[in-house]
Design an enzyme around this catalytic site. Sequence first.
Site, PDB file in Angstrom:
ATOM      1  N   TYR A   1       0.949  14.607   4.150  1.00  0.00           N
ATOM      2  CA  TYR A   1       0.130  13.895   3.166  1.00  0.00           C
ATOM      3  C   TYR A   1       0.620  14.200   1.764  1.00  0.00           C
ATOM      4  O   TYR A   1       1.147  15.282   1.512  1.00  0.00           O
ATOM      5  CB  TYR A   1      -1.329  14.348   3.308  1.00  0.00           C
ATOM      6  CG  TYR A   1      -2.235  13.806   2.238  1.00  0.00           C
ATOM      7  CD1 TYR A   1      -2.724  12.519   2.326  1.00  0.00           C
ATOM      8  CD2 TYR A   1      -2.579  14.580   1.124  1.00  0.00           C
ATOM      9  CE1 TYR A   1      -3.547  12.002   1.331  1.00  0.00           C
ATOM     10  CE2 TYR A   1      -3.398  14.069   0.130  1.00  0.00           C
ATOM     11  CZ  TYR A   1      -3.881  12.785   0.245  1.00  0.00           C
ATOM     12  OH  TYR A   1      -4.686  12.266  -0.736  1.00  0.00           O
TER      13      TYR A   1
ATOM     14  N   TRP B   1       1.303  12.457  -2.554  1.00  0.00           N
ATOM     15  CA  TRP B   1       1.592  11.281  -3.389  1.00  0.00           C
ATOM     16  C   TRP B   1       2.987  10.736  -3.162  1.00  0.00           C
ATOM     17  O   TRP B   1       3.250   9.580  -3.384  1.00  0.00           O
ATOM     18  CB  TRP B   1       1.331  11.628  -4.851  1.00  0.00           C
ATOM     19  CG  TRP B   1      -0.068  11.240  -5.182  1.00  0.00           C
ATOM     20  CD1 TRP B   1      -1.185  11.750  -4.605  1.00  0.00           C
ATOM     21  CD2 TRP B   1      -0.491  10.228  -6.101  1.00  0.00           C
ATOM     22  NE1 TRP B   1      -2.288  11.124  -5.115  1.00  0.00           N
ATOM     23  CE2 TRP B   1      -1.894  10.195  -6.045  1.00  0.00           C
ATOM     24  CE3 TRP B   1       0.178   9.384  -6.970  1.00  0.00           C
ATOM     25  CZ2 TRP B   1      -2.642   9.312  -6.817  1.00  0.00           C
ATOM     26  CZ3 TRP B   1      -0.569   8.514  -7.751  1.00  0.00           C
ATOM     27  CH2 TRP B   1      -1.959   8.479  -7.676  1.00  0.00           C
TER      28      TRP B   1
HETATM   29  N1  LIG Z   1      -4.421  12.936 -15.043  1.00  0.00           N
HETATM   30  C1  LIG Z   1      -4.604  12.812 -13.722  1.00  0.00           C
HETATM   31  N2  LIG Z   1      -5.270  11.741 -13.234  1.00  0.00           N
HETATM   32  C2  LIG Z   1      -5.495  11.635 -11.904  1.00  0.00           C
HETATM   33  C3  LIG Z   1      -4.998  12.576 -10.980  1.00  0.00           C
HETATM   34  C4  LIG Z   1      -4.282  13.692 -11.510  1.00  0.00           C
HETATM   35  O1  LIG Z   1      -3.827  14.580 -10.763  1.00  0.00           O
HETATM   36  N3  LIG Z   1      -4.115  13.770 -12.872  1.00  0.00           N
HETATM   37  N4  LIG Z   1      -5.206  12.406  -9.638  1.00  0.00           N
HETATM   38  C5  LIG Z   1      -5.610  11.095  -9.131  1.00  0.00           C
HETATM   39  C6  LIG Z   1      -6.223  11.227  -7.799  1.00  0.00           C
HETATM   40  S1  LIG Z   1      -5.210  11.505  -6.449  1.00  0.00           S
HETATM   41  C7  LIG Z   1      -7.554  11.115  -7.577  1.00  0.00           C
HETATM   42  S2  LIG Z   1      -8.163  11.278  -5.987  1.00  0.00           S
HETATM   43  C8  LIG Z   1      -8.501  10.880  -8.694  1.00  0.00           C
HETATM   44  C9  LIG Z   1      -9.662  11.867  -8.638  1.00  0.00           C
HETATM   45  O2  LIG Z   1     -10.795  11.339  -9.180  1.00  0.00           O
HETATM   46  P1  LIG Z   1     -12.082  12.279  -9.365  1.00  0.00           P
HETATM   47  O3  LIG Z   1     -12.269  13.120  -8.191  1.00  0.00           O
HETATM   48  O4  LIG Z   1     -13.212  11.427  -9.802  1.00  0.00           O
HETATM   49  O5  LIG Z   1     -11.573  13.102 -10.630  1.00  0.00           O
HETATM   50  P2  LIG Z   1     -11.738  14.557 -11.222  1.00  0.00           P
HETATM   51  O6  LIG Z   1     -11.020  14.483 -12.515  1.00  0.00           O
HETATM   52  O7  LIG Z   1     -11.296  15.591 -10.273  1.00  0.00           O
HETATM   53  O8  LIG Z   1     -13.285  14.764 -11.480  1.00  0.00           O
HETATM   54  C10 LIG Z   1     -14.071  13.863 -12.256  1.00  0.00           C
HETATM   55  C11 LIG Z   1     -15.155  14.596 -12.997  1.00  0.00           C
HETATM   56  O9  LIG Z   1     -16.091  15.195 -12.080  1.00  0.00           O
HETATM   57  C12 LIG Z   1     -16.620  16.345 -12.724  1.00  0.00           C
HETATM   58  N5  LIG Z   1     -17.324  17.179 -11.741  1.00  0.00           N
HETATM   59  C13 LIG Z   1     -16.847  18.176 -10.973  1.00  0.00           C
HETATM   60  N6  LIG Z   1     -17.812  18.637 -10.133  1.00  0.00           N
HETATM   61  C14 LIG Z   1     -18.926  17.913 -10.399  1.00  0.00           C
HETATM   62  C15 LIG Z   1     -20.266  17.912  -9.871  1.00  0.00           C
HETATM   63  O10 LIG Z   1     -20.614  18.659  -8.948  1.00  0.00           O
HETATM   64  N7  LIG Z   1     -21.134  17.016 -10.392  1.00  0.00           N
HETATM   65  C16 LIG Z   1     -20.801  16.167 -11.405  1.00  0.00           C
HETATM   66  N8  LIG Z   1     -21.734  15.319 -11.876  1.00  0.00           N
HETATM   67  N9  LIG Z   1     -19.554  16.164 -11.941  1.00  0.00           N
HETATM   68  C17 LIG Z   1     -18.639  17.009 -11.422  1.00  0.00           C
HETATM   69  C18 LIG Z   1     -15.395  16.966 -13.346  1.00  0.00           C
HETATM   70  O11 LIG Z   1     -15.752  17.872 -14.369  1.00  0.00           O
HETATM   71  C19 LIG Z   1     -14.641  15.730 -13.852  1.00  0.00           C
HETATM   72  O12 LIG Z   1     -14.923  15.464 -15.210  1.00  0.00           O
HETATM   73  O13 LIG Z   1      -7.864  11.054  -9.956  1.00  0.00           O
HETATM   74  C20 LIG Z   1      -6.597  10.425 -10.068  1.00  0.00           C
HETATM   75  N10 LIG Z   1      -6.184  10.546 -11.461  1.00  0.00           N
HETATM   76  N1  LIG Z   2      -9.188  22.292  -5.191  1.00  0.00           N
HETATM   77  C1  LIG Z   2      -8.792  21.027  -5.151  1.00  0.00           C
HETATM   78  N2  LIG Z   2      -7.786  20.665  -4.355  1.00  0.00           N
HETATM   79  C2  LIG Z   2      -7.386  19.378  -4.293  1.00  0.00           C
HETATM   80  C3  LIG Z   2      -8.046  18.388  -5.066  1.00  0.00           C
HETATM   81  C4  LIG Z   2      -9.132  18.788  -5.894  1.00  0.00           C
HETATM   82  O1  LIG Z   2      -9.771  17.975  -6.589  1.00  0.00           O
HETATM   83  N3  LIG Z   2      -9.462  20.119  -5.922  1.00  0.00           N
HETATM   84  N4  LIG Z   2      -7.637  17.075  -4.987  1.00  0.00           N
HETATM   85  C5  LIG Z   2      -7.017  16.646  -3.753  1.00  0.00           C
HETATM   86  C6  LIG Z   2      -6.448  15.294  -3.883  1.00  0.00           C
HETATM   87  S1  LIG Z   2      -7.542  14.054  -4.283  1.00  0.00           S
HETATM   88  C7  LIG Z   2      -5.155  15.015  -3.635  1.00  0.00           C
HETATM   89  S2  LIG Z   2      -4.655  13.377  -3.650  1.00  0.00           S
HETATM   90  C8  LIG Z   2      -4.190  16.081  -3.258  1.00  0.00           C
HETATM   91  C9  LIG Z   2      -2.802  15.860  -3.852  1.00  0.00           C
HETATM   92  O2  LIG Z   2      -1.868  16.572  -3.132  1.00  0.00           O
HETATM   93  P1  LIG Z   2      -0.304  16.171  -3.164  1.00  0.00           P
HETATM   94  O3  LIG Z   2      -0.133  14.708  -3.196  1.00  0.00           O
HETATM   95  O4  LIG Z   2       0.355  16.941  -2.086  1.00  0.00           O
HETATM   96  O5  LIG Z   2       0.107  16.743  -4.579  1.00  0.00           O
HETATM   97  P2  LIG Z   2       1.382  16.433  -5.465  1.00  0.00           P
HETATM   98  O6  LIG Z   2       1.508  17.591  -6.388  1.00  0.00           O
HETATM   99  O7  LIG Z   2       1.275  15.099  -6.072  1.00  0.00           O
HETATM  100  O8  LIG Z   2       2.545  16.522  -4.406  1.00  0.00           O
HETATM  101  C10 LIG Z   2       3.520  15.563  -4.279  1.00  0.00           C
HETATM  102  C11 LIG Z   2       4.828  16.261  -3.944  1.00  0.00           C
HETATM  103  O9  LIG Z   2       5.789  15.234  -3.660  1.00  0.00           O
HETATM  104  C12 LIG Z   2       6.971  15.475  -4.402  1.00  0.00           C
HETATM  105  N5  LIG Z   2       7.581  14.168  -4.657  1.00  0.00           N
HETATM  106  C13 LIG Z   2       7.291  13.289  -5.628  1.00  0.00           C
HETATM  107  N6  LIG Z   2       8.063  12.194  -5.525  1.00  0.00           N
HETATM  108  C14 LIG Z   2       8.866  12.371  -4.449  1.00  0.00           C
HETATM  109  C15 LIG Z   2       9.879  11.571  -3.824  1.00  0.00           C
HETATM  110  O10 LIG Z   2      10.203  10.470  -4.239  1.00  0.00           O
HETATM  111  N7  LIG Z   2      10.453  12.116  -2.700  1.00  0.00           N
HETATM  112  C16 LIG Z   2      10.124  13.336  -2.201  1.00  0.00           C
HETATM  113  N8  LIG Z   2      10.729  13.762  -1.112  1.00  0.00           N
HETATM  114  N9  LIG Z   2       9.177  14.110  -2.801  1.00  0.00           N
HETATM  115  C17 LIG Z   2       8.555  13.630  -3.886  1.00  0.00           C
HETATM  116  C18 LIG Z   2       6.543  16.219  -5.633  1.00  0.00           C
HETATM  117  O11 LIG Z   2       7.593  16.997  -6.170  1.00  0.00           O
HETATM  118  C19 LIG Z   2       5.377  17.075  -5.095  1.00  0.00           C
HETATM  119  O12 LIG Z   2       5.807  18.325  -4.646  1.00  0.00           O
HETATM  120  O13 LIG Z   2      -4.694  17.356  -3.698  1.00  0.00           O
HETATM  121  C20 LIG Z   2      -5.987  17.635  -3.194  1.00  0.00           C
HETATM  122  N10 LIG Z   2      -6.341  19.010  -3.475  1.00  0.00           N
HETATM  123 MO   LIG Z   3      -6.360  11.990  -4.579  1.00  0.00          MO
END
Ligand SMILES: Nc1nc2c(c(=O)[nH]1)N[C@H]1C(S)=C(S)[C@@H](COP(=O)(O)OP(=O)(O)OC[C@H]3O[C@@H](n4cnc5c(=O)[nH]c(N)nc54)[C@H](O)[C@@H]3O)O[C@H]1N2
Ligand SMILES: Nc1nc2c(c(=O)[nH]1)N[C@H]1C(S)=C(S)[C@@H](COP(=O)(O)OP(=O)(O)OC[C@H]3O[C@@H](n4cnc5c(=O)[nH]c(N)nc54)[C@H](O)[C@@H]3O)O[C@H]1N2
Ligand SMILES: [Mo]
Length: 817
Positions: free
Chosen positions: A150, A152
């Site tokens: 899993y 990105w």
């Molecule tokens: N810059 C940036 N943008 C991203 C990503 C990234 O890695 N970097 N990741 C992308 C991905 S894969 C995803 S899934 C989405 C995630 O989307 P979300 O899960 O919605 O995003 P987060 O920024 O983790 O959290 C949103 C807000 O929830 C608040 N929060 C935390 N716990 C609680 C709680 O218990 N209650 C309430 N009311 N608020 C709470 C946090 O403070 C934060 O401001 O974002 C995407 N966008």
């Molecule tokens: N505590 C906590 N944990 C979380 C979350 C949270 O809110 N709180 N959020 C969760 C969520 S919503 C998500 S989506 C996951 C994200 O988890 P991941 O998607 O595993 O996180 P990334 O750091 O985006 O990892 C992508 C990896 O792919 C590599 N990569 C990028 N492009 C390429 C390519 O073209 N080829 C290859 N071979 N590799 C590439 C990058 O170098 C990186 O190491 O994390 C989850 N974990």
């Molecule tokens: Mo995510």
Amino acid sequence: MSQPATHALSRRRFLTAASTLAASSALSPLFGINLASAATPDGEILSCSNFGAFWAKVQAGRVVGVRPWEGDPHPIATIEGAVDLAYSPSRIRYPMVRRSWLEKGPGAEPETRGRDDFVRVSWDKALDLVAAEIKRCAAMGPWSIYTGSYGWGHFGRLFNSQTGLRRLFNLMGGSVGSSSNYSKAGLEAIMPYVLGQIDAEGPQTSHQTILENTDLIVFWACDPLKDNHISTNVPDHGEYGWFEAMKKAGKKAIFIDPIKTEGCKLLNGEWLPVRPHSDVALALGIAHVLITENLADKKFLADYTTGWEVFFDYVTGKPDGTPKTPEWAAEKTEIPAETIRELARRFAKGRTMLVSGWTPQRQQHGEQFPWVFVTLAAMIGQIGLPGGGFSQRYHLDNAGAPQADSPALSTTMQAGKRKETMPWPKEKGAETIPVARIVDMLMNPGKPYEHNGKTFIYPDVKMTYWVGGNPLHHHQDRNRQVAAWKKFDTVIVQDFQWTASARFADIVLPAATGLEREDIEGLGVVTRKAYFAVRKVIEPLYEAKSDYVIFQMLAEKLGIEPEFSDGKTELDRVKQVYAAALEQATAKKIPMPDFDAFWKAGIVEFATPEKNVRRTKYAQFREDPLLNPLPTPSGKIEIFSKTIAKFGYDDCPPHATWLEPVEWLGAKEKKYPLHVNSNHPDYRLHSQLNGTKVRAIYAAAGREPCTINTRDAAARGIKAGDVVRVFNDRGQCLAGAVVSDDIRPGVIQLQEGGWYDPVKANEPNALCKYGDVNVLTLDIPTSRLAMATSAHTCMADVELFKGELPKVSVFDQPKNG
Ligand SMILES: Nc1nc2c(c(=O)[nH]1)N[C@H]1C(S)=C(S)[C@@H](COP(=O)(O)OP(=O)(O)OC[C@H]3O[C@@H](n4cnc5c(=O)[nH]c(N)nc54)[C@H](O)[C@@H]3O)O[C@H]1N2
Ligand SMILES: Nc1nc2c(c(=O)[nH]1)N[C@H]1C(S)=C(S)[C@@H](COP(=O)(O)OP(=O)(O)OC[C@H]3O[C@@H](n4cnc5c(=O)[nH]c(N)nc54)[C@H](O)[C@@H]3O)O[C@H]1N2
Ligand SMILES: [Mo]
């Protein structure tokens, strides 16, 4: 949130650069197609990334400068990182094999993973080893191989590297895969019962419709300004314009969040610093007021929902003797009862748009929040009216923006069906597991588990191949995971960075970055404004190869290359993606150049006919629920689900319910006093860019920042810039303190994605020197329904670190690397 000064400086620099560029832009106004010039005379090449599009200045085969593409209305500093990835000191340069594994074979000394040294081998040797291991495990049965890989992953449309991986293994007889995601698996499991679909996807009620109709917008656990920094394709960054327009219009906004976000500050919004993990209680308290003050829309509930009576009884306390009064909710949320009453009255009074993010469903019982959120919107009765109702996706893809007249870009490679080299009896285990249950699988081979109304068996896996993901960042409870990882005889990682996952692998394959290969990608998932040609800006550095080519070479070794690639090169596939789009465009009479012209120009832009599009989600359902029913059993919004009732899960009852989590600030007995908010990072995409110079923008004391409230910091003698130790029973990490009043007392923030950097790898409770929050988090499922992650259920404590400071080493090459 307040950040070190470099943050503001760097951001300002980029904004200035962007506005200067916009003023001097050579692009003509958009109508039909617009072919900009891809390469400028002084050697700039247009390219793009998940962080935005940019011009890369190339001299003697090396990128020497980056500036944002002039079409980006709000460039983000992270684009520098997208380029620096190629040159970063953390770059994986050569195929590498862990010494014990190389000398002793699969399964050798797994306890030395993460500290054993690596041996450089040739590509030929590395792929021979991988092919032999695949054959060995495939002979044991497809249930021995885990390719749930899993993450990105691969940027670009030519193929999804994880689909490519599955295809390769399907041709070898199959493998165990994964379902759903870490993002919103709780929501994705529950919404089909409530709305008949996932809902939190695709275009939402338009920004324009909100501007014209909404009196009050409520951002509930939602941070659109930060989360829209990135996208699964190239972000268009249009939501900043929406926020500016809302600000100009003086739109009233409430932010329910333990953190005062940039969006809240920009809109001068009201900040309700809710106690984390109590959002369901808050919603129930509001529901109680809507009932007792006769504000609930009974006609809407009767015409468009089912099961209201059961929920009514629950809120008023009939079955359990506990009415969910504002006072009851105030005790749980620490939001005063009078404020809760006011919220209910304000929600019902004017046109209200409820907007949620996804953190409350990334918690134990995470299915409950999305359900209560939709139930609340149904009680207000504005679903399907312009500017009213709810949305669960304004924080990604600029989802309220208009859509251009353009064909969708689709990938050309499918995973295909598994070649039935042998039967796969049920007792050998499930063919896919819920993605966040990987460690449960490793620890319980052969044991049954429940998921969404059915029972399955965890397979006994022996090897895994990971491409484009970083499991030793994204999974919870790192110490438990590292212990469980020993179950694998072989771990293969294909990446371009020495992440913890690569450091804990046996065979590491160096992948090419987006700068070093050919691909095609769209601008804006919803807006679909342009396609970019992803051309090779530089030749692959060291011995890196593109994912596609690595798979082709491996397929060759396995004797399945023709079936794997269909005889197509990377560029053939890019052309195929383009040809499919061109065919759609021709049918719809959308002007589009031929491939060669597009490739030369580097971009094709499309016109957006309706700039101020009015769009209301669920308008048709509202207009005629009989003609346009929802795809639920009743055709209506299911406030109570008979199907879920039949499952009989006490951890996911048949209507939205408050269930006390195992650990949270409201617990009567707490071992640790601070809630850990591991939300998504400002200046990264998860763990990506950790190893680049972008880190300088946000690092505190050379480590991942840990934001702590002024009061909590003072009580512990912690000052900004101090190195702190964050700890609980599961793990411990160092971090740099950021002291702020923009975070609620009792909560600390350690954004997810800091690279795991253990002092003594593979030892119980190893101290992480850099600041990986997942050493602290809890690895339990949300419930048996979704089996999703509960990353946001986590308590810990913080203290000033007084010992000798260990040097952060995770950004350097590993031993012999
Ligand atoms: N810059 C940036 N943008 C991203 C990503 C990234 O890695 N970097 N990741 C992308 C991905 S894969 C995803 S899934 C989405 C995630 O989307 P979300 O899960 O919605 O995003 P987060 O920024 O983790 O959290 C949103 C807000 O929830 C608040 N929060 C935390 N716990 C609680 C709680 O218990 N209650 C309430 N009311 N608020 C709470 C946090 O403070 C934060 O401001 O974002 C995407 N966008
Ligand atoms: N505590 C906590 N944990 C979380 C979350 C949270 O809110 N709180 N959020 C969760 C969520 S919503 C998500 S989506 C996951 C994200 O988890 P991941 O998607 O595993 O996180 P990334 O750091 O985006 O990892 C992508 C990896 O792919 C590599 N990569 C990028 N492009 C390429 C390519 O073209 N080829 C290859 N071979 N590799 C590439 C990058 O170098 C990186 O190491 O994390 C989850 N974990
Ligand atoms: Mo995510």
